[in-house]
Design an enzyme around this catalytic site. Structure first.
Site, PDB file in Angstrom:
ATOM      1  N   CYS A 193      -0.194   4.125   2.385  1.00 14.01           N
ATOM      2  CA  CYS A 193       0.123   3.855   3.786  1.00 14.01           C
ATOM      3  C   CYS A 193       1.628   3.946   4.034  1.00 14.01           C
ATOM      4  O   CYS A 193       2.054   4.482   5.056  1.00 14.01           O
ATOM      5  CB  CYS A 193      -0.399   2.483   4.197  1.00 14.01           C
ATOM      6  SG  CYS A 193      -2.213   2.381   4.230  1.00 14.01           S
ATOM      7  N   CYS A 212       0.846  -1.190   0.000  1.00 12.90           N
ATOM      8  CA  CYS A 212       0.000   0.000   0.000  1.00 12.90           C
ATOM      9  C   CYS A 212       0.885   1.245   0.000  1.00 12.90           C
ATOM     10  O   CYS A 212       1.414   1.648   1.043  1.00 12.90           O
ATOM     11  CB  CYS A 212      -0.930   0.008   1.217  1.00 12.90           C
ATOM     12  SG  CYS A 212      -2.019   1.464   1.240  1.00 12.90           S
TER      13      CYS A 212
END
Length: 176
Positions: free
Chosen positions: A133, A130
């Site tokens: 993130c 991700c």
């Protein structure tokens, strides 16, 4: 099961993982808690029971019960967040401005120093791929006083633990 037995069980073609596991288990740029928690969170995120058992047996005793719980919590909450935020980032549009409406209380009160929890969340986010993130957690840990070398060390641990889990998954599947 210990880290040494896990290393010994890796096939010859995974010699690099054997060597890297040994080197990273004493990575000097991280505190003992940062290193051990990164190993634990990464093992859980890598989803191989044998790797999880060996890593937790090796590094769990190096952590307080609160820190061990926080490392597990980092893997758990990032398992949710990485899917949601990767979707929102890749699809874009209104999803980026919509509230997630997902409970993430552990991020606010992880039970350990925030920078350590964020480092573990970064390692898990690297495993789960991700980008949004990873960028967020990297910014927080750098702002919290960690260096780029420490960030790199945590991601190196995540990558080697994940590669070990991939190898063990392959060997178990091929032996069945």
């Amino acid at each position: 099961m210990s880290l040494e037995s896990l290393r010994n069980d890796l096939p010859e073609y995974a010699k690099d993982q054997k060597l890297n596991l040994g080197t990273l288990s004493t990575e000097p740029s991280l505190t003992q808690q940062q290193r051990a928690g990164t190993f634990v969170a990464s093992a859980i995120a890598s989803r191989n029971p044998r790797v999880m058992r060996a890593i937790v047996a090796e590094f769990g005793p190096q952590l307080s019960s609160e820190a061990l719980n926080a490392a597990k919590a980092a893997a758990s909450v990032m398992g949710m967040n990485n899917i949601y935020y990767r979707f929102a980032h890749l699809v874009g549009g209104d999803y980026m401005t919509m509230p997630a409406k997902l409970r993430m209380n552990v991020i606010g009160k992880p039970g350990v120093e925030k920078v350590d929890f964020e480092l573990w969340s970064l390692a898990v986010s690297a495993i789960n791929g991700c980008g949004m993130c990873m960028e967020s957690h990297e910014k927080i840990v750098l702002h919290g006083g960690l260096s780029k070398e420490q960030v790199q060390a945590a991601v190196r641990i995540a990558s080697v633990v994940h590669a070990t889990a991939v190898t063990m998954n392959a060997e178990e599947a091929l032996a069945a």
